[in-house]
Design a protein around this motif. Sequence first.
Motif, PDB file in Angstrom:
ATOM      1  N   ARG A 184      11.968 -27.767  42.724  1.00  0.00           N
ATOM      2  CA  ARG A 184      13.044 -26.695  43.313  1.00  0.00           C
ATOM      3  C   ARG A 184      12.754 -25.388  42.694  1.00  0.00           C
ATOM      4  O   ARG A 184      12.857 -25.433  41.622  1.00  0.00           O
ATOM      5  CB  ARG A 184      14.326 -27.335  43.152  1.00  0.00           C
ATOM      6  N   ILE A 185      12.717 -24.383  43.694  1.00  0.00           N
ATOM      7  CA  ILE A 185      12.622 -23.076  43.063  1.00  0.00           C
ATOM      8  C   ILE A 185      14.258 -22.744  42.841  1.00  0.00           C
ATOM      9  O   ILE A 185      15.161 -22.762  43.754  1.00  0.00           O
ATOM     10  CB  ILE A 185      12.091 -21.958  44.004  1.00  0.00           C
ATOM     11  N   LEU A 186      14.224 -22.050  41.734  1.00  0.00           N
ATOM     12  CA  LEU A 186      15.745 -21.722  41.065  1.00  0.00           C
ATOM     13  C   LEU A 186      15.873 -20.247  41.409  1.00  0.00           C
ATOM     14  O   LEU A 186      15.150 -19.247  41.477  1.00  0.00           O
ATOM     15  CB  LEU A 186      15.965 -22.021  39.737  1.00  0.00           C
ATOM     16  N   GLU A 187      17.240 -19.924  41.954  1.00  0.00           N
ATOM     17  CA  GLU A 187      17.383 -18.487  42.243  1.00  0.00           C
ATOM     18  C   GLU A 187      18.584 -17.551  41.457  1.00  0.00           C
ATOM     19  O   GLU A 187      18.455 -16.516  41.345  1.00  0.00           O
ATOM     20  CB  GLU A 187      18.271 -18.642  43.897  1.00  0.00           C
ATOM     21  N   PRO A 219       0.323 -16.502  51.051  1.00  0.00           N
ATOM     22  CA  PRO A 219       1.269 -17.149  50.315  1.00  0.00           C
ATOM     23  C   PRO A 219       0.690 -18.369  49.503  1.00  0.00           C
ATOM     24  O   PRO A 219      -0.293 -18.902  49.738  1.00  0.00           O
ATOM     25  CB  PRO A 219       2.258 -17.889  51.592  1.00  0.00           C
ATOM     26  N   LEU A 220       1.623 -18.602  48.353  1.00  0.00           N
ATOM     27  CA  LEU A 220       1.142 -19.633  47.472  1.00  0.00           C
ATOM     28  C   LEU A 220       1.336 -20.928  48.208  1.00  0.00           C
ATOM     29  O   LEU A 220       2.138 -21.100  49.099  1.00  0.00           O
ATOM     30  CB  LEU A 220       2.056 -19.656  46.096  1.00  0.00           C
ATOM     31  N   PRO A 221       0.595 -22.034  48.047  1.00  0.00           N
ATOM     32  CA  PRO A 221       0.439 -23.319  48.701  1.00  0.00           C
ATOM     33  C   PRO A 221       1.922 -24.002  48.606  1.00  0.00           C
ATOM     34  O   PRO A 221       2.545 -24.363  49.673  1.00  0.00           O
ATOM     35  CB  PRO A 221      -0.394 -24.228  47.912  1.00  0.00           C
ATOM     36  N   GLU A 222       2.606 -23.922  47.421  1.00  0.00           N
ATOM     37  CA  GLU A 222       3.977 -24.575  47.317  1.00  0.00           C
ATOM     38  C   GLU A 222       5.031 -23.696  47.915  1.00  0.00           C
ATOM     39  O   GLU A 222       6.117 -24.473  48.150  1.00  0.00           O
ATOM     40  CB  GLU A 222       4.382 -24.851  45.744  1.00  0.00           C
ATOM     41  N   LEU A 223       4.768 -22.424  48.173  1.00  0.00           N
ATOM     42  CA  LEU A 223       5.859 -21.640  49.014  1.00  0.00           C
ATOM     43  C   LEU A 223       5.723 -21.724  50.423  1.00  0.00           C
ATOM     44  O   LEU A 223       6.424 -21.086  51.262  1.00  0.00           O
ATOM     45  CB  LEU A 223       5.733 -20.229  48.424  1.00  0.00           C
ATOM     46  N   THR A 254       8.823 -16.403  38.307  1.00  0.00           N
ATOM     47  CA  THR A 254       9.611 -17.387  39.285  1.00  0.00           C
ATOM     48  C   THR A 254       9.964 -18.715  38.490  1.00  0.00           C
ATOM     49  O   THR A 254       9.106 -19.073  37.733  1.00  0.00           O
ATOM     50  CB  THR A 254       8.753 -17.921  40.715  1.00  0.00           C
ATOM     51  N   TRP A 255      11.106 -19.233  38.495  1.00  0.00           N
ATOM     52  CA  TRP A 255      11.568 -20.342  37.657  1.00  0.00           C
ATOM     53  C   TRP A 255      11.438 -21.507  38.784  1.00  0.00           C
ATOM     54  O   TRP A 255      12.046 -21.469  39.861  1.00  0.00           O
ATOM     55  CB  TRP A 255      12.848 -20.196  37.088  1.00  0.00           C
ATOM     56  N   ILE A 256      10.964 -22.632  38.213  1.00  0.00           N
ATOM     57  CA  ILE A 256      10.728 -23.825  39.241  1.00  0.00           C
ATOM     58  C   ILE A 256      11.116 -25.066  38.220  1.00  0.00           C
ATOM     59  O   ILE A 256      10.900 -25.232  37.128  1.00  0.00           O
ATOM     60  CB  ILE A 256       9.460 -23.987  39.767  1.00  0.00           C
ATOM     61  N   LYS A 257      12.027 -25.699  38.819  1.00  0.00           N
ATOM     62  CA  LYS A 257      12.293 -27.282  38.163  1.00  0.00           C
ATOM     63  C   LYS A 257      11.599 -28.020  38.752  1.00  0.00           C
ATOM     64  O   LYS A 257      11.600 -28.223  40.168  1.00  0.00           O
ATOM     65  CB  LYS A 257      13.833 -27.662  38.276  1.00  0.00           C
ATOM     66  N   THR A 258      10.524 -28.953  37.863  1.00  0.00           N
ATOM     67  CA  THR A 258       9.759 -29.690  38.594  1.00  0.00           C
ATOM     68  C   THR A 258       9.708 -31.237  38.227  1.00  0.00           C
ATOM     69  O   THR A 258       9.377 -31.957  39.239  1.00  0.00           O
ATOM     70  CB  THR A 258       8.265 -29.359  37.788  1.00  0.00           C
ATOM     71  N   SER A 259      10.581 -31.667  37.335  1.00  0.00           N
ATOM     72  CA  SER A 259      10.805 -33.069  37.134  1.00  0.00           C
ATOM     73  C   SER A 259      12.363 -33.244  36.372  1.00  0.00           C
ATOM     74  O   SER A 259      12.937 -32.442  35.870  1.00  0.00           O
ATOM     75  CB  SER A 259       9.712 -33.595  36.237  1.00  0.00           C
ATOM     76  N   ALA A 260      12.858 -34.450  36.551  1.00  0.00           N
ATOM     77  CA  ALA A 260      14.031 -34.746  35.542  1.00  0.00           C
ATOM     78  C   ALA A 260      13.558 -35.712  34.541  1.00  0.00           C
ATOM     79  O   ALA A 260      12.620 -36.567  34.859  1.00  0.00           O
ATOM     80  CB  ALA A 260      15.057 -35.144  36.569  1.00  0.00           C
TER      81      ALA A 260
END
Length: 410
Positions: A300-303, A172-176, A276-282
């Motif tokens: 946050r991983i987007l679904e 698995p990927l470290p962030e997952l 995979t789409w990931i929101k990393t910052s605001a």
Amino acid sequence: MFLLVLLHIMQSSVLTRSCPALCVCSSGMTEPRFVQCSDPGMSALPVNVPADTVKLRLEKTLISRVPRAAFYNLSELRFLWLTYNSITSIHPSSFVNLKALRELRLDGNLLAAFPWEGLRDMPRLQTLGLHNNRLSSLPAHAALFLPNITYLDLSSNKLTILPAELLDLWFPLPELQEGPVQRKILGLHDNPWLCDCQISMVTSLSMSLWSPVVLMDQLLMCSRSVGLSGLLLTQAELSRCMRPSVQPAATRVISPLGSNVILRCDASGYPTPTLTWIKTSAYTDCCQQDLLQNSEQLPRILESFMQESPRVGVRWSIISLNGLSYKDAGEYRCQARNMAGISEAPIKLKVMGITRLSRVPKKKTQKTLSKSSPKYRKPPRTPATKSLKEKESQKTTNIPPLFQNNAQEV
């Protein structure tokens, strides 16, 4: 004392009488119940196995099938060995009610397929042995039922391709990752593997120092690829493997508040990468109060996205954001992954809204008086002041006769 001895003799006799025919049962009071059946003439599973049996071994018999709910009454069973029989089929519900089972061995049978969904009935299972069968394929959905398996022996079968879903499970990927990764022991040797990136990456990743996977035998043979037949995978040059490349449609997007936005990225690589789409910052350079009120944990991983692969080696993906709010602003990353590597590209989204500073103040105008108003005074007419009709007539008279018709039309 005499009563205790008599009770022990009676219990021993009861246990002996309850032992199935053609089987041997342990009769110890302190040791777990053990039942072994290895008569070469046995062709069906025994039906009267004691309910308190902890270990059951059925070996070297003529048993060819495992029916539905075959071990339903053995809820305390922890070890089940069905090795070196003639089993060709197993019902998907054969292992119902085996909630305490830790070890299942089916080595040395004639299984061409295994009911992976049946593993749901064994939530504590850790060891699964399928060595020396006739398995020719591993379905992708098998990964859904193998998270708790720490020992999996698939050696000496007819496997050719390893699904990417299993590689995601084992590496698995470290962030997952959710918590510490438990090491797994895999037996993949003695199979006619197709020389591809998946099986090659398994061998290379398993050799790393902190690998979550340990192979029983590192020397995997490559026997079903043109030009590589009979070579060791560790020596094969897999030139087709290509690290993913990600190209977003735009790296910076600015959109007004309440609008709809579609973010897109394209990826290429071999094997065909997954996206995979990931929101990393605001964003924090504007509207900080709104962001604090709608704060969320990032990354946050987007679904809510879709992806499609029009051909081998290419995949695109889009994510739709409807009714933009300030909390939608930030950095989004499109991540592509295959067995040759990982790549990603950022897309920054800024949401613009109407602020108080952007409002233009209205100019104060004097109220005009109507002619009917008593305060209205007609301005005095001076010689320099001429009416509009007088000016127009003067202009007309100054135009030559040939051009007067054209001037009226304009």
